[in-house]
Scaffold this motif. Structure first.
Motif, PDB file in Angstrom:
ATOM      1  N   VAL A 299       0.839  -1.208   0.000  1.00 35.75           N
ATOM      2  CA  VAL A 299       0.000   0.000   0.000  1.00 35.75           C
ATOM      3  C   VAL A 299       0.867   1.250   0.000  1.00 35.75           C
ATOM      4  N   GLY A 300       0.497   2.203  -0.850  1.00 33.55           N
ATOM      5  CA  GLY A 300       1.159   3.501  -0.892  1.00 33.55           C
ATOM      6  C   GLY A 300       0.186   4.602  -0.529  1.00 33.55           C
ATOM      7  N   VAL A 301       0.716   5.802  -0.301  1.00 30.59           N
ATOM      8  CA  VAL A 301      -0.125   6.955   0.013  1.00 30.59           C
ATOM      9  C   VAL A 301       0.454   8.185  -0.657  1.00 30.59           C
ATOM     10  N   TYR A 302      -0.429   8.988  -1.266  1.00 28.31           N
ATOM     11  CA  TYR A 302       0.016  10.186  -1.989  1.00 28.31           C
ATOM     12  C   TYR A 302      -1.037  11.277  -1.818  1.00 28.31           C
ATOM     13  N   GLY A 303      -0.646  12.367  -1.179  1.00 30.98           N
ATOM     14  CA  GLY A 303      -1.562  13.475  -0.946  1.00 30.98           C
ATOM     15  C   GLY A 303      -1.790  13.709   0.535  1.00 30.98           C
ATOM     16  N   SER A 304      -1.933  14.971   0.931  1.00 24.33           N
ATOM     17  CA  SER A 304      -2.010  15.317   2.350  1.00 24.33           C
ATOM     18  C   SER A 304      -3.270  14.767   3.015  1.00 24.33           C
ATOM     19  N   SER A 305      -4.408  14.787   2.333  1.00 30.90           N
ATOM     20  CA  SER A 305      -5.631  14.256   2.939  1.00 30.90           C
ATOM     21  C   SER A 305      -5.527  12.755   3.154  1.00 30.90           C
ATOM     22  N   SER A 306      -4.949  12.059   2.174  1.00 27.74           N
ATOM     23  CA  SER A 306      -4.763  10.615   2.306  1.00 27.74           C
ATOM     24  C   SER A 306      -3.790  10.291   3.435  1.00 27.74           C
ATOM     25  N   ARG A 307      -2.711  11.054   3.525  1.00 25.69           N
ATOM     26  CA  ARG A 307      -1.734  10.831   4.589  1.00 25.69           C
ATOM     27  C   ARG A 307      -2.379  11.012   5.966  1.00 25.69           C
ATOM     28  N   SER A 308      -3.141  12.076   6.097  1.00 27.99           N
ATOM     29  CA  SER A 308      -3.794  12.351   7.367  1.00 27.99           C
ATOM     30  C   SER A 308      -4.738  11.209   7.741  1.00 27.99           C
ATOM     31  N   PHE A 309      -5.456  10.692   6.747  1.00 25.06           N
ATOM     32  CA  PHE A 309      -6.419   9.617   7.009  1.00 25.06           C
ATOM     33  C   PHE A 309      -5.723   8.331   7.459  1.00 25.06           C
ATOM     34  N   VAL A 310      -4.678   7.914   6.746  1.00 26.20           N
ATOM     35  CA  VAL A 310      -4.043   6.639   7.102  1.00 26.20           C
ATOM     36  C   VAL A 310      -3.347   6.734   8.462  1.00 26.20           C
ATOM     37  N   GLU A 311      -2.819   7.928   8.776  1.00 28.08           N
ATOM     38  CA  GLU A 311      -2.160   8.093  10.073  1.00 28.08           C
ATOM     39  C   GLU A 311      -3.170   8.038  11.215  1.00 28.08           C
ATOM     40  N   LYS A 312      -4.304   8.715  11.046  1.00 24.94           N
ATOM     41  CA  LYS A 312      -5.316   8.744  12.103  1.00 24.94           C
ATOM     42  C   LYS A 312      -5.971   7.389  12.305  1.00 24.94           C
ATOM     43  N   ASN A 313      -5.994   6.568  11.258  1.00 24.51           N
ATOM     44  CA  ASN A 313      -6.664   5.275  11.355  1.00 24.51           C
ATOM     45  C   ASN A 313      -5.697   4.108  11.510  1.00 24.51           C
ATOM     46  N   GLY A 314      -4.421   4.418  11.672  1.00 25.58           N
ATOM     47  CA  GLY A 314      -3.435   3.370  11.912  1.00 25.58           C
ATOM     48  C   GLY A 314      -3.289   2.375  10.784  1.00 25.58           C
ATOM     49  N   ILE A 315      -3.500   2.820   9.547  1.00 26.43           N
ATOM     50  CA  ILE A 315      -3.380   1.936   8.389  1.00 26.43           C
ATOM     51  C   ILE A 315      -1.911   1.793   8.016  1.00 26.43           C
ATOM     52  N   GLU A 316      -1.459   0.562   7.907  1.00 19.41           N
ATOM     53  CA  GLU A 316      -0.046   0.321   7.593  1.00 19.41           C
ATOM     54  C   GLU A 316       0.220   0.598   6.119  1.00 19.41           C
ATOM     55  N   VAL A 317       1.209   1.432   5.881  1.00 22.25           N
ATOM     56  CA  VAL A 317       1.561   1.829   4.517  1.00 22.25           C
ATOM     57  C   VAL A 317       3.018   1.453   4.257  1.00 22.25           C
ATOM     58  N   GLN A 318       3.248   0.744   3.160  1.00 22.71           N
ATOM     59  CA  GLN A 318       4.621   0.352   2.827  1.00 22.71           C
ATOM     60  C   GLN A 318       5.359   1.453   2.048  1.00 22.71           C
ATOM     61  N   PHE A 319       4.601   2.188   1.252  1.00 16.25           N
ATOM     62  CA  PHE A 319       5.220   3.217   0.419  1.00 16.25           C
ATOM     63  C   PHE A 319       4.752   4.588   0.892  1.00 16.25           C
ATOM     64  N   GLY A 320       5.518   5.172   1.803  1.00 16.28           N
ATOM     65  CA  GLY A 320       5.167   6.489   2.333  1.00 16.28           C
ATOM     66  C   GLY A 320       5.735   7.624   1.520  1.00 16.28           C
ATOM     67  N   PHE A 321       6.700   7.317   0.646  1.00 19.94           N
ATOM     68  CA  PHE A 321       7.225   8.356  -0.236  1.00 19.94           C
ATOM     69  C   PHE A 321       7.517   7.743  -1.597  1.00 19.94           C
ATOM     70  N   ASN A 322       7.501   8.577  -2.629  1.00 21.58           N
ATOM     71  CA  ASN A 322       7.636   8.107  -4.014  1.00 21.58           C
ATOM     72  C   ASN A 322       6.634   6.992  -4.282  1.00 21.58           C
ATOM     73  N   ALA A 323       5.440   7.153  -3.719  1.00 18.60           N
ATOM     74  CA  ALA A 323       4.484   6.049  -3.638  1.00 18.60           C
ATOM     75  C   ALA A 323       3.975   5.589  -4.998  1.00 18.60           C
ATOM     76  N   ILE A 324       3.651   6.515  -5.887  1.00 16.73           N
ATOM     77  CA  ILE A 324       3.093   6.102  -7.178  1.00 16.73           C
ATOM     78  C   ILE A 324       4.110   5.283  -7.951  1.00 16.73           C
ATOM     79  N   GLU A 325       5.341   5.765  -7.993  1.00 12.72           N
ATOM     80  CA  GLU A 325       6.396   5.062  -8.725  1.00 12.72           C
ATOM     81  C   GLU A 325       6.641   3.674  -8.138  1.00 12.72           C
ATOM     82  N   ARG A 326       6.647   3.557  -6.834  1.00  9.50           N
ATOM     83  CA  ARG A 326       6.944   2.272  -6.192  1.00  9.50           C
ATOM     84  C   ARG A 326       5.773   1.291  -6.356  1.00  9.50           C
ATOM     85  N   CYS A 327       4.541   1.800  -6.324  1.00  9.06           N
ATOM     86  CA  CYS A 327       3.394   0.934  -6.623  1.00  9.06           C
ATOM     87  C   CYS A 327       3.462   0.425  -8.060  1.00  9.06           C
ATOM     88  N   MET A 328       3.853   1.305  -8.983  1.00  9.80           N
ATOM     89  CA  MET A 328       3.958   0.912 -10.386  1.00  9.80           C
ATOM     90  C   MET A 328       5.006  -0.195 -10.562  1.00  9.80           C
TER      91      MET A 328
END
Length: 369
Positions: A299-328
């Protein structure tokens, strides 16, 4: 026929001489299209910072003109106040820009001076701190922050002005890799909201994939300006400015020379497609802030609203930066991947999907709700 792009900033034969006689800028003529993402590249001392200080009126030219929205900059007090509402500059050293004791006070300073209602000031501060990921630090004394955190505050202070032009001078200097990618993500968000974004950088790899326009500066002069592909194909200019060729560009040129492909890719994932055959891609699952259902793959995250959501809900994210490229990368390896993505940033993903499609590979995309 494509519509003609308007110009938001322009210099005409701009020259500037510092006290003591140093010619920092020499007949510089550049045109910045509205809504563009611009990267200025060149060695230290080339004149990039001096040029930026002309864009928002900190310095006044010795010769030539600087125009904002096709009007010569007015250097009166009233004129400069109006200009700096629209054109904000984030300096290399955040300590040169930050002068309040508490984080949120510094971010609020600019909006307060616009005589905005207090509710609007608070909203701007909240939004800006959220974008740079400093919401939890809003009450901290600034002298307790790290260098990278101070840079985030400086960027937040600029964003709170809701500028039409955001200029960042060497914004990634002194930052760790994660924050470098986060800063470009912020630049994408600001640009998608309609602002023109201008940076100076030594990070040619990221600038190559990020910018629409690249301008090379050396010894106070503009050596070249054009698309990333155009500029980094000018070997004589790169040699003169002591710039290396981005790896992605070099790979693309190599494959074109050898007759393997005439398709231009701006990211490593798309260029590597020229070397691989028989790819069966996985599926990309797009998730919006608010989604708490099943996750597929890493799972990756891209965008401030998405970041805020995953942090507040404790969702584990593997790609916290360069997320689109790493998902691709995962998807092109045959795996599924998921990405939390802000709606306004869909265009960033669309551009990468189009690059892949140009190689004859269609990535299945499914949005989960």
């Amino acid at each position: 026929m494509e519509p003609m792009m308007t110009t938001i900033l322009e210099t005409k034969n701009l020259s500037f001489v510092y006290e003591g006689g140093k010619h920092a800028l020499k007949n510089v003529s550049v045109r910045i299209p509205t809504g563009c993402k611009v990267a200025f590249v060149g060695p230290n001392g080339a004149g990039k910072s001096t040029l930026f200080m002309h864009f928002n009126g900190i310095l006044r030219q010795t010769e030539g003109e600087v125009e904002y929205n096709s009007k010569v900059i007015d250097h009166s007090k009233k004129g400069l106040i109006q200009l700096r509402k629209d054109v904000t500059l984030v300096t290399q050293n955040p300590d040169d820009q930050i002068f309040n004791v508490i984080v949120e006070d510094d971010v609020a300073f600019g909006p307060f001076n616009l005589d905005l209602p207090i509710e609007e000031v608070r909203k701007r501060v909240d939004d800006a701190l959220k974008i740079v990921g400093m919401e939890s630090e809003r009450h901290r004394p600034i002298h307790h922050l790290s260098f990278g955190q101070k840079k985030r505050v400086a960027v937040a202070s600029a964003l709170a002005m809701r500028p039409k032009v955001l200029i960042m001078d060497e914004p990634t200097a002194g930052l760790d890799p994660e924050m470098v990618y986060r800063l470009y993500e912020i630049a994408d968000e600001v640009n998608m909201d309609g602002s023109t974004v201008i940076i100076s950088t030594h990070d040619i790899e990221t600038a190559y994939s990020w910018a629409n326009l690249v301008i090379v500066v050396m010894d106070g002069e503009v050596l070249a300006q054009g698309t990333p592909f155009e500029v980094f194909s000018m070997k004589d200019v790169l040699e003169k400015a002591c710039l290396s060729v981005p790896m992605v560009h070099a790979l693309n040129e190599f494959m074109s020379v050898n007759g393997r492909s005439d398709i231009y890719g701006r990211t490593m994932s798309t260029v590597l497609l020229n070397m691989r055959r028989g790819i069966i891609p996985g599926t990309l699952y797009i998730l919006r802030p608010g989604y708490t259902g099943e996750l597929h793959g890493r799972v990756g995250v891209y965008g401030s609203s998405s970041r805020s959501f995953v942090e507040k809900n404790g969702i584990e994210v593997q790609f916290g930066f360069n997320a689109i490229e790493r998902c691709m990368d995962d998807i092109l390896g045959g795996n599924d991947a998921s990405i939390y993505l802000d709606d306004p940033l869909d265009h960033v993903l669309d551009r990468k999907l189009m690059d892949v499609a140009a190689h004859g590979i269609t990535i299945p995309v499914e949005e989960l709700r």
